[in-house]
Design a protein around this motif. Structure first.
Motif, mmCIF file in Angstrom:
data_model
loop_
_atom_site.group_PDB
_atom_site.id
_atom_site.type_symbol
_atom_site.label_atom_id
_atom_site.label_comp_id
_atom_site.label_asym_id
_atom_site.label_seq_id
_atom_site.Cartn_x
_atom_site.Cartn_y
_atom_site.Cartn_z
ATOM 1 N N ASP A 217 10.303 85.809 60.818
ATOM 2 C CA ASP A 217 8.844 85.836 60.711
ATOM 3 C C ASP A 217 8.434 87.249 60.301
ATOM 4 O O ASP A 217 8.610 88.200 61.076
ATOM 5 C CB ASP A 217 8.223 85.447 62.060
ATOM 6 C CG ASP A 217 6.700 85.398 62.015
ATOM 7 O OD1 ASP A 217 6.095 85.974 61.095
ATOM 8 O OD2 ASP A 217 6.107 84.798 62.934
ATOM 9 N N LYS A 219 5.544 88.658 60.002
ATOM 10 C CA LYS A 219 4.523 89.248 60.880
ATOM 11 C C LYS A 219 5.143 89.759 62.179
ATOM 12 O O LYS A 219 4.716 90.784 62.717
ATOM 13 C CB LYS A 219 3.430 88.218 61.170
ATOM 14 C CG LYS A 219 2.607 87.851 59.940
ATOM 15 C CD LYS A 219 1.522 86.840 60.278
ATOM 16 C CE LYS A 219 0.696 86.489 59.043
ATOM 17 N NZ LYS A 219 -0.357 85.485 59.334
ATOM 18 N N GLU A 220 6.159 89.043 62.671
ATOM 19 C CA GLU A 220 6.829 89.484 63.891
ATOM 20 C C GLU A 220 7.633 90.761 63.631
ATOM 21 O O GLU A 220 7.693 91.655 64.492
ATOM 22 C CB GLU A 220 7.760 88.372 64.405
ATOM 23 C CG GLU A 220 8.460 88.697 65.717
ATOM 24 C CD GLU A 220 7.506 88.888 66.884
ATOM 25 O OE1 GLU A 220 7.898 89.567 67.861
ATOM 26 O OE2 GLU A 220 6.374 88.366 66.832
ATOM 27 N N ILE A 221 8.224 90.862 62.441
ATOM 28 C CA ILE A 221 8.932 92.089 62.065
ATOM 29 C C ILE A 221 7.973 93.275 62.105
ATOM 30 O O ILE A 221 8.280 94.336 62.660
ATOM 31 C CB ILE A 221 9.547 91.954 60.658
ATOM 32 C CG1 ILE A 221 10.789 91.069 60.707
ATOM 33 C CG2 ILE A 221 9.909 93.329 60.075
ATOM 34 C CD1 ILE A 221 11.432 90.847 59.357
ATOM 35 N N ARG A 223 5.161 93.573 63.753
ATOM 36 C CA ARG A 223 4.758 93.877 65.129
ATOM 37 C C ARG A 223 5.829 94.696 65.854
ATOM 38 O O ARG A 223 5.514 95.659 66.557
ATOM 39 C CB ARG A 223 4.477 92.582 65.898
ATOM 40 C CG ARG A 223 3.117 91.956 65.570
ATOM 41 C CD ARG A 223 2.764 90.864 66.543
ATOM 42 N NE ARG A 223 3.597 89.673 66.371
ATOM 43 C CZ ARG A 223 3.283 88.651 65.590
ATOM 44 N NH1 ARG A 223 2.152 88.669 64.891
ATOM 45 N NH2 ARG A 223 4.088 87.601 65.492
ATOM 46 N N GLU A 224 7.082 94.311 65.681
ATOM 47 C CA GLU A 224 8.163 95.008 66.373
ATOM 48 C C GLU A 224 8.376 96.419 65.828
ATOM 49 O O GLU A 224 8.617 97.360 66.592
ATOM 50 C CB GLU A 224 9.458 94.196 66.269
ATOM 51 C CG GLU A 224 9.452 92.891 67.043
ATOM 52 C CD GLU A 224 9.237 93.111 68.536
ATOM 53 O OE1 GLU A 224 9.853 94.031 69.102
ATOM 54 O OE2 GLU A 224 8.430 92.368 69.129
ATOM 55 N N LYS A 227 5.923 99.032 67.013
ATOM 56 C CA LYS A 227 6.128 99.483 68.405
ATOM 57 C C LYS A 227 7.067 100.686 68.476
ATOM 58 O O LYS A 227 7.124 101.375 69.487
ATOM 59 C CB LYS A 227 6.712 98.348 69.249
ATOM 60 C CG LYS A 227 5.789 97.163 69.457
ATOM 61 C CD LYS A 227 6.509 96.078 70.261
ATOM 62 C CE LYS A 227 5.658 94.824 70.409
ATOM 63 N NZ LYS A 227 6.401 93.749 71.137
ATOM 64 N N ASN A 278 16.901 92.217 66.878
ATOM 65 C CA ASN A 278 15.898 91.150 67.014
ATOM 66 C C ASN A 278 15.947 90.101 65.897
ATOM 67 O O ASN A 278 15.567 88.954 66.122
ATOM 68 C CB ASN A 278 14.487 91.748 67.044
ATOM 69 C CG ASN A 278 14.250 92.567 68.307
ATOM 70 O OD1 ASN A 278 15.158 92.781 69.105
ATOM 71 N ND2 ASN A 278 13.040 93.038 68.489
ATOM 72 N N PHE A 279 16.418 90.515 64.713
ATOM 73 C CA PHE A 279 16.335 89.602 63.566
ATOM 74 C C PHE A 279 17.652 89.423 62.810
ATOM 75 O O PHE A 279 17.724 88.625 61.883
ATOM 76 C CB PHE A 279 15.265 90.100 62.584
ATOM 77 C CG PHE A 279 13.908 90.291 63.208
ATOM 78 C CD1 PHE A 279 13.053 89.210 63.390
ATOM 79 C CD2 PHE A 279 13.496 91.549 63.634
ATOM 80 C CE1 PHE A 279 11.802 89.390 63.970
ATOM 81 C CE2 PHE A 279 12.244 91.737 64.218
ATOM 82 C CZ PHE A 279 11.399 90.647 64.395
#
Length: 302
Positions: A217, A219-221, A223-224, A227, A278-279
């Motif tokens: 995803d 968008k999730e990349i 967001r992470e 951070k 994470n990915f």
């Protein structure tokens, strides 16, 4: 621009298993063609044609496997790692083509059935189950890690199932005289080929067209990454499969400060770990920017 990649343990595909499978399938192909002609069984001949398509696909898979192991060069900066994706695509396409040929022949035979020597059909079907079953076992482990090997594995698995269908048909013809079963079994085999071939060709096409991997995803990349301490805005993102083992990401990073190269490398290292853990992204190329006037969208039309 900085580039990093994470070295991960890769499953070593065993080419010798492909060689064994090729030899086994040549054996069963010749036996089934001869047996199909003698017995008059279209299902047996169709199974033989399917086996022969497997021999070709296995040879193609073997060649692609060898090519994919070639080292990168000035002319081929990625090497030939995508050769296995092309092999998977072609193998899937042949599954579908063979399936339609079988359906055509089965429909024609259904309206003009004739007596079939069921004993020969039964014994050759048993031989097909044994040979393809052994080939499936040889390739099962590699199929879990490699799309090219999975395409070869699926060819062999469908062959084994086809032989089971031929066996059932042979038994029904022997004990009940239902010669029309030969055509029905052929059509069932063909439909299954179309189903598995379509799924495989869809996966190979997505990788060849550089689609974003299904499990990722964007968008999730973002967001992470946002951070991560020191990371600014991530934009102009591309994520794709080079092959089954390598997922690449390239993007621009709008840095909040005018970092030194050393400071940026520290931020990049943290981003790299996040993306890998994470990915599963193991090749990362990020272009650092500071107050640069360019589009800041996640996806930018190049």
């Amino acid at each position: 621009m900085s580039h990093n990649h994470v070295h991960i343990h890769k499953h070593e595909v065993k080419a010798k298993n492909l060689v064994y499978s090729i030899l086994l399938n040549l054996l069963i192909t010749v036996a089934q063609i001869v047996g199909g002609i003698i017995s008059g069984s279209l299902a047996l001949i169709s199974d033989a044609l399917h086996n022969f398509s497997d021999v070709l696909s296995l040879v193609f898979s073997l060649v692609a496997h060898k090519l994919s192991r070639r080292k990168a060069s000035i002319d081929q900066t990625f090497g030939l790692k995508r050769a296995e994706l092309i092999a998977a695509f072609v193998n899937a396409a042949t599954l579908i083509i063979v399936a339609f040929i079988l359906i055509y022949g089965a429909v024609e035979r259904f309206f003009h059935p004739h007596e079939i020597k069921s004993n020969l059909v039964i014994w050759l079907a048993v031989l097909g189950i044994a040979v393809n079953g052994l080939s499936v076992i040889l390739l099962k482990k590699d199929a879990d890690h490699n799309l090219n090997m999975k395409s070869a594995y699926l060819h062999l698995l469908t062959d084994m199932m086809a032989s089971v269908a031929v066996l059932v048909g042979g038994l029904l013809m022997k004990f009940y005289g239902w010669f029309w079963v030969d055509s029905v079994m052929t059509i069932l085999i063909a439909v299954y080929l179309i189903v598995v071939g379509y799924d495989l060709i869809k996966k190979a096409t997505k990788m060849l067209m550089l689609f974003t991997p299904e499990h990722i995803d964007i968008k999730e990349i973002v967001r992470e990454v946002h951070k991560v301490p020191g990371a600014g805005k991530l934009h102009h993102i591309h994520v794709w499969h080079l092959n089954e083992e390598e997922i690449h990401l390239e993007a621009h990073l709008d840095c909040p400060e005018d970092f030194t190269l050393t400071q940026f490398d520290e931020v990049l290292h943290r981003i790299e770990l996040v993306l890998f853990e994470n990915f599963g992204i193991n090749h990362i190329t990020i272009q650092p920017e500071f107050k640069k006037e360019d589009p800041k969208d996640f996806i930018v039309q190049d």
